[in-house]
Design a protein around this motif. Structure first.
Motif, PDB file in Angstrom:
ATOM      1  N   THR A  64       0.823  -1.206   0.000  1.00  0.00           N
ATOM      2  CA  THR A  64       0.000   0.000   0.000  1.00  0.00           C
ATOM      3  C   THR A  64       0.856   1.253   0.000  1.00  0.00           C
ATOM      4  O   THR A  64       2.033   1.207   0.332  1.00  0.00           O
ATOM      5  CB  THR A  64      -0.929   0.018   1.246  1.00  0.00           C
ATOM      6  OG1 THR A  64      -1.805   1.140   1.162  1.00  0.00           O
ATOM      7  CG2 THR A  64      -0.134   0.063   2.532  1.00  0.00           C
ATOM      8  N   GLU A  66      -0.717   3.753   1.685  1.00  0.00           N
ATOM      9  CA  GLU A  66      -1.357   4.327   2.877  1.00  0.00           C
ATOM     10  C   GLU A  66      -0.398   4.288   4.064  1.00  0.00           C
ATOM     11  O   GLU A  66       0.501   3.455   4.115  1.00  0.00           O
ATOM     12  CB  GLU A  66      -2.628   3.552   3.226  1.00  0.00           C
ATOM     13  CG  GLU A  66      -3.720   3.648   2.190  1.00  0.00           C
ATOM     14  CD  GLU A  66      -4.370   5.021   2.103  1.00  0.00           C
ATOM     15  OE1 GLU A  66      -4.149   5.875   2.987  1.00  0.00           O
ATOM     16  OE2 GLU A  66      -5.101   5.252   1.139  1.00  0.00           O
ATOM     17  N   THR A  99      -6.096  -1.254   4.351  1.00  0.00           N
ATOM     18  CA  THR A  99      -5.088  -0.199   4.271  1.00  0.00           C
ATOM     19  C   THR A  99      -5.816   1.136   4.333  1.00  0.00           C
ATOM     20  O   THR A  99      -6.842   1.319   3.682  1.00  0.00           O
ATOM     21  CB  THR A  99      -4.244  -0.334   2.996  1.00  0.00           C
ATOM     22  OG1 THR A  99      -5.087  -0.246   1.850  1.00  0.00           O
ATOM     23  CG2 THR A  99      -3.484  -1.657   2.983  1.00  0.00           C
ATOM     24  N   GLN A 100      -5.291   2.050   5.150  1.00  0.00           N
ATOM     25  CA  GLN A 100      -6.020   3.301   5.383  1.00  0.00           C
ATOM     26  C   GLN A 100      -5.136   4.316   6.091  1.00  0.00           C
ATOM     27  O   GLN A 100      -4.015   4.024   6.482  1.00  0.00           O
ATOM     28  CB  GLN A 100      -7.238   3.029   6.252  1.00  0.00           C
ATOM     29  CG  GLN A 100      -6.864   2.505   7.640  1.00  0.00           C
ATOM     30  CD  GLN A 100      -8.079   2.112   8.468  1.00  0.00           C
ATOM     31  OE1 GLN A 100      -9.118   1.756   7.946  1.00  0.00           O
ATOM     32  NE2 GLN A 100      -7.948   2.199   9.773  1.00  0.00           N
ATOM     33  N   HIS A 101      -5.702   5.513   6.272  1.00  0.00           N
ATOM     34  CA  HIS A 101      -5.086   6.512   7.141  1.00  0.00           C
ATOM     35  C   HIS A 101      -5.418   6.156   8.584  1.00  0.00           C
ATOM     36  O   HIS A 101      -6.243   5.288   8.851  1.00  0.00           O
ATOM     37  CB  HIS A 101      -5.607   7.913   6.790  1.00  0.00           C
ATOM     38  CG  HIS A 101      -4.869   8.522   5.650  1.00  0.00           C
ATOM     39  ND1 HIS A 101      -3.857   9.432   5.829  1.00  0.00           N
ATOM     40  CD2 HIS A 101      -4.990   8.347   4.318  1.00  0.00           C
ATOM     41  CE1 HIS A 101      -3.381   9.797   4.662  1.00  0.00           C
ATOM     42  NE2 HIS A 101      -4.048   9.149   3.721  1.00  0.00           N
ATOM     43  N   THR A 114      -5.795  13.788   5.370  1.00  0.00           N
ATOM     44  CA  THR A 114      -6.855  13.064   4.668  1.00  0.00           C
ATOM     45  C   THR A 114      -7.703  14.029   3.848  1.00  0.00           C
ATOM     46  O   THR A 114      -8.807  13.693   3.436  1.00  0.00           O
ATOM     47  CB  THR A 114      -7.762  12.317   5.668  1.00  0.00           C
ATOM     48  OG1 THR A 114      -8.272  13.259   6.624  1.00  0.00           O
ATOM     49  CG2 THR A 114      -7.007  11.215   6.376  1.00  0.00           C
ATOM     50  N   ARG A 124      -6.120   5.802  -3.877  1.00  0.00           N
ATOM     51  CA  ARG A 124      -5.356   5.163  -2.817  1.00  0.00           C
ATOM     52  C   ARG A 124      -4.943   3.784  -3.286  1.00  0.00           C
ATOM     53  O   ARG A 124      -5.604   2.795  -2.988  1.00  0.00           O
ATOM     54  CB  ARG A 124      -6.185   5.066  -1.535  1.00  0.00           C
ATOM     55  CG  ARG A 124      -6.715   6.385  -1.034  1.00  0.00           C
ATOM     56  CD  ARG A 124      -5.590   7.168  -0.370  1.00  0.00           C
ATOM     57  NE  ARG A 124      -6.100   8.372   0.251  1.00  0.00           N
ATOM     58  CZ  ARG A 124      -5.673   9.579  -0.040  1.00  0.00           C
ATOM     59  NH1 ARG A 124      -4.740   9.752  -0.944  1.00  0.00           N
ATOM     60  NH2 ARG A 124      -6.163  10.618   0.579  1.00  0.00           N
ATOM     61  N   ARG A 126      -3.455   0.163  -3.701  1.00  0.00           N
ATOM     62  CA  ARG A 126      -2.982  -0.950  -2.890  1.00  0.00           C
ATOM     63  C   ARG A 126      -3.028  -2.178  -3.780  1.00  0.00           C
ATOM     64  O   ARG A 126      -3.768  -2.223  -4.744  1.00  0.00           O
ATOM     65  CB  ARG A 126      -3.805  -1.152  -1.634  1.00  0.00           C
ATOM     66  CG  ARG A 126      -5.147  -1.734  -1.926  1.00  0.00           C
ATOM     67  CD  ARG A 126      -5.707  -2.458  -0.731  1.00  0.00           C
ATOM     68  NE  ARG A 126      -7.067  -2.799  -1.009  1.00  0.00           N
ATOM     69  CZ  ARG A 126      -7.453  -3.797  -1.780  1.00  0.00           C
ATOM     70  NH1 ARG A 126      -6.587  -4.570  -2.357  1.00  0.00           N
ATOM     71  NH2 ARG A 126      -8.719  -4.030  -1.988  1.00  0.00           N
TER      72      ARG A 126
END
Length: 197
Positions: A64, A66, A99-101, A114, A124, A126
């Protein structure tokens, strides 16, 4: 994070420490936590997690861009969801890696931004790769890995969390590692972007 059930920097079975005497695991009935990824200054894709099933040898790798990854261990599967084979999914029979902030990013100025800008698409990227022990792709090219149920949701998993059901007693035997995980967000102080931990 070292010495706690949240240390996945080296591979170990997911179920190995899930019932340890840890307040966060007790409250959540398992893992539902965000990990900060140590990107080592890279703005490109980094390997965030790897799952391996020792019985089949299959490996799932997630990369990712992220800054974090959320790991949910199927804590609230209660036997009311059924897979295509008719198997009822119980607590811990599935997992999700998202997968993220970081949680609460919009309210934390020290976290990566964000902010979405009008007119600029938010992408985003991934990737996830599944491989057999011989290196071939799983499932084979052209075969969908999930089927839609008649109601439109994903069959055999949690409709909101995107849980991919594990087979048999995978929660006790599958190993997971997050080589880029540097801290558990819920246990770590805020970290300014660009600083390594």
């Amino acid at each position: 994070m070292a010495g706690t059930p949240f240390d996945f920097r080296t591979p170990h079975a997911i179920g190995e420490r899930i019932r340890d005497d840890n307040e966060q695991l007790r409250f959540g009935q398992g893992y539902d936590h965000n990990w900060v990824l140590n990107r080592h200054g890279s703005s490109g894709l980094v390997e965030a997690a790897r799952l391996r099933d020792p019985a089949s040898g299959r490996v799932l790798t997630i990369s990712t861009k992220e800054p974090g990854i959320q790991f949910y261990s199927g804590n609230f599967l209660d036997g009311t969801l059924y897979g295509t084979s008719g198997h009822a999914y119980r607590q811990g029979d599935g997992l999700a890696l998202e997968t993220q902030h970081y949680p609460d990013s919009p309210n934390q100025p020290g976290f990566p931004s964000t902010t979405c800008v009008p007119g600029r698409p938010a992408r985003r990227p991934r990737t996830s790769r599944s491989r057999r022990p011989d290196g071939t792709r799983y499932p084979p090219a052209g075969v969908r890995s999930r089927r839609r149920s008649p109601g439109g949701g994903r069959s055999g998993g949690h409709p909101r969390r995107g849980i991919v059901p594990a087979r048999g007693r995978a929660r006790q035997t599958s190993t997971s590692s997050m080589p880029a995980a540097s801290q558990n967000r819920s246990q770590a102080p805020a970290r300014r972007p660009g600083l390594s931990t």
